[in-house]
Design an enzyme around this catalytic site. Structure first.
Site, PDB file in Angstrom:
ATOM      1  N   ASP A 166     115.786   8.744  44.473  1.00 30.40           N
ATOM      2  CA  ASP A 166     114.930   8.810  45.657  1.00 30.40           C
ATOM      3  C   ASP A 166     114.519   7.393  46.035  1.00 30.40           C
ATOM      4  O   ASP A 166     114.848   6.435  45.334  1.00 30.40           O
ATOM      5  CB  ASP A 166     113.724   9.714  45.391  1.00 30.40           C
ATOM      6  CG  ASP A 166     112.865   9.202  44.247  1.00 30.40           C
ATOM      7  OD1 ASP A 166     113.092   8.070  43.778  1.00 30.40           O
ATOM      8  OD2 ASP A 166     111.970   9.944  43.810  1.00 30.40           O
ATOM      9  N   GLY A 179     111.471   6.174  46.288  1.00 32.97           N
ATOM     10  CA  GLY A 179     110.202   5.733  45.726  1.00 32.97           C
ATOM     11  C   GLY A 179     109.044   5.938  46.676  1.00 32.97           C
ATOM     12  O   GLY A 179     107.884   5.834  46.285  1.00 32.97           O
ATOM     13  N   GLY A 180     109.341   6.226  47.932  1.00 32.14           N
ATOM     14  CA  GLY A 180     108.297   6.346  48.949  1.00 32.14           C
ATOM     15  C   GLY A 180     107.288   7.442  48.634  1.00 32.14           C
ATOM     16  O   GLY A 180     106.081   7.233  48.718  1.00 32.14           O
ATOM     17  N   ASP A 235     116.748  19.578  44.648  1.00 28.98           N
ATOM     18  CA  ASP A 235     116.161  19.113  43.399  1.00 28.98           C
ATOM     19  C   ASP A 235     114.786  19.727  43.309  1.00 28.98           C
ATOM     20  O   ASP A 235     114.153  19.977  44.342  1.00 28.98           O
ATOM     21  CB  ASP A 235     116.005  17.585  43.385  1.00 28.98           C
ATOM     22  CG  ASP A 235     114.860  17.139  44.253  1.00 28.98           C
ATOM     23  OD1 ASP A 235     115.017  17.116  45.488  1.00 28.98           O
ATOM     24  OD2 ASP A 235     113.777  16.834  43.717  1.00 28.98           O
ATOM     25  N   CYS A 247     122.268  35.951  29.771  1.00 31.20           N
ATOM     26  CA  CYS A 247     122.319  34.488  29.891  1.00 31.20           C
ATOM     27  C   CYS A 247     123.157  33.918  28.750  1.00 31.20           C
ATOM     28  O   CYS A 247     123.026  34.353  27.594  1.00 31.20           O
ATOM     29  CB  CYS A 247     120.905  33.919  29.841  1.00 31.20           C
ATOM     30  SG  CYS A 247     120.849  32.123  29.902  1.00 31.20           S
ATOM     31  N   CYS A 298     123.121  30.702  27.751  1.00 30.88           N
ATOM     32  CA  CYS A 298     122.646  29.376  27.354  1.00 30.88           C
ATOM     33  C   CYS A 298     122.427  29.315  25.833  1.00 30.88           C
ATOM     34  O   CYS A 298     122.375  30.336  25.148  1.00 30.88           O
ATOM     35  CB  CYS A 298     121.367  29.007  28.113  1.00 30.88           C
ATOM     36  SG  CYS A 298     119.851  29.616  27.375  1.00 30.88           S
ATOM     37  N   CYS A 342     119.481  31.475  24.567  1.00 28.59           N
ATOM     38  CA  CYS A 342     119.696  32.930  24.560  1.00 28.59           C
ATOM     39  C   CYS A 342     120.770  33.344  23.558  1.00 28.59           C
ATOM     40  O   CYS A 342     120.730  34.444  23.021  1.00 28.59           O
ATOM     41  CB  CYS A 342     120.051  33.418  25.956  1.00 28.59           C
ATOM     42  SG  CYS A 342     118.628  33.333  27.069  1.00 28.59           S
ATOM     43  N   HIS A 348     117.077  26.916  29.021  1.00 30.96           N
ATOM     44  CA  HIS A 348     117.243  28.247  29.622  1.00 30.96           C
ATOM     45  C   HIS A 348     116.961  28.232  31.128  1.00 30.96           C
ATOM     46  O   HIS A 348     117.745  28.750  31.923  1.00 30.96           O
ATOM     47  CB  HIS A 348     116.336  29.273  28.932  1.00 30.96           C
ATOM     48  CG  HIS A 348     116.332  30.573  29.670  1.00 30.96           C
ATOM     49  ND1 HIS A 348     117.362  31.478  29.568  1.00 30.96           N
ATOM     50  CD2 HIS A 348     115.467  31.082  30.597  1.00 30.96           C
ATOM     51  CE1 HIS A 348     117.128  32.504  30.382  1.00 30.96           C
ATOM     52  NE2 HIS A 348     115.987  32.285  31.013  1.00 30.96           N
TER      53      HIS A 348
HETATM   54 ZN   LIG Z   1     119.203  31.519  28.501  1.00 30.80          ZN
END
Ligand SMILES: [Zn+2]
Length: 372
Positions: free
Chosen positions: A88, A90-91, A278, A326, A328, A331, A357
């Site tokens: 970004d 910085g503003g 983001d 999930c 991940c 999980c 997660h």
């Molecule tokens: Zn997960």
């Protein structure tokens, strides 16, 4: 360079080429504020399928300093991330954190002029000056793949006349950034040059949002962002702003909605034609024990998820994963009872599992949006 692969109504699927790799759009950027995604390693990010991270210019400039990072070989090398990085300008932090410094150190938190912004570091009161050119210099020193122009981000609420004055300054600063950026990067080949994005402002006013979009798209930027959302305004304005601004954004350039948002807002924004996002929500909510769980069916048009508070008593002896759908690391290997225990006993490992997660949820959401 942006390539549009397909479009269904306004929703776009594409590829964005940067000097450090190609990213599938739409995409979500985990936030590496100070050069690290909180509690998550670069290897974790790769395992999650993250293709890009976002670094904060303001924080890295003040600590450890962009010159130091340049001497370390650039931000990619410094933080051990070889994929694309967006920074970004910085503003946003200059204005929001500068105001905080005012409360702490008295007068003159933020002094805005045509030339730039003079502000106090809220950590120690030291004064610094940020200008459009300075912001470009810092981001070039960091080695960023995608650079944002310095903009003035007015707070909400903001009067029409103040918002108009502010967007006009933002346009003049964007023009200065573009001129300076072109001069500083003219020796670089197209493949090695970062991309420069302008930021549409104009608060919640239709005429100003359109005016800002018209003024900025008349200049030769590589991409366009919509800023000044998620600054405390009622969320109904988000959908209006997207309707007003998106028709002005060129089809052959990437579109970035800054700082948003909840899962359903990302779905709506992708359907409105935005490509890049983001947000601190997945990592910040995760650190507080709030975890995103898919509902059956993955139907993104409806009520497709819920959040659970893993600290709740009901999970104390729940030996099932956070989300059995999930894939991940958290999980696949741990139960809700274990996470509940880690959170209640303040074990730092909880922060990693919760962040992994929730990031997986957001990254999978973008993947689904990029398929359908
Ligand atoms: Zn997960």
């Amino acid at each position: 360079m942006f390539t549009l692969i397909s479009q269904q109504q306004k929703k776009r699927i594409g590829l964005l080429k940067t000097k450090n790799g190609v990213i599938n759009t739409p995409f979500f950027m985990p936030i590496a504020t100070k050069g690290a995604v909180k509690n998550v390693s670069p290897e974790d990010l790769l395992a999650l399928g993250a293709e890009i991270v976002l670094g904060n210019t303001y924080h890295l400039w003040l600590r450890p300093g962009d010159d130091l990072i340049a001497r370390a070989g650039g931000l990619h090398k410094f933080m051990h991330w070889s994929g694309p990085i967006l920074t970004d300008s910085g503003g946003y932090q200059v204005f929001s954190l500068g105001a905080r410094a005012k409360e702490k150190y008295g007068t003159n938190g933020v002094k805005l002029s045509e030339q730039g912004v003079d502000f106090a570091d809220p950590l120690n009161g030291s004064r610094h000056f940020m200008s459009p050119e300075k912001s470009i210099d810092i981001q070039l020193n960091l080695g960023s793949d995608m650079i944002m122009v310095l903009d003035e981000c007015p707070p909400y609420p903001c009067s029409h006349s103040a918002a108009k004055k502010s967007l006009e300054l933002t346009t003049r600063w964007a023009a200065r950034c573009l001129t300076y950026f072109q001069e500083k990067t003219k020796h670089l080949s197209r493949e090695n040059r970062p991309l420069l994005f302008a930021i549409v402002q104009g608060s919640v006013y239709e005429d100003l949002r359109k005016e800002s979009a018209k003024q900025l798209t008349a200049m030769d930027f590589d991409g366009f962002a919509i800023g000044g959302v998620a600054v405390g305004e009622p969320r109904k304005h988000l959908y209006e702003i997207l309707q007003w601004v998106v028709p002005f954004l060129p089809a052959d350039k990437p579109r970035y909605l800054m700082g948003l948002g909840k899962p359903e807002e990302l779905v709506a924004a992708v359907e409105a034609g935005m490509d890049m996002f983001d947000c601190v929500i997945p990592t910040r909510e995760g650190r507080h024990g709030r975890l995103f769980v898919w509902k059956e069916g993955n139907n993104l048009s409806g009520d497709f998820y819920e959040t659970i508070n893993i600290n709740n008593e009901q999970f104390r002896e729940d030996f099932t994963p956070i989300d059995s759908n999930c894939d991940c690391y958290a999980c696949k290997n741990f139960t809700k009872a274990y996470l509940n225990h880690l959170l209640r006993t303040n074990e730092p490992f909880f922060l990693k599992l919760a962040s992994v997660h929730n990031l997986n949820f957001y990254l999978k959401l973008m993947k689904l949006l990029g398929e359908k």
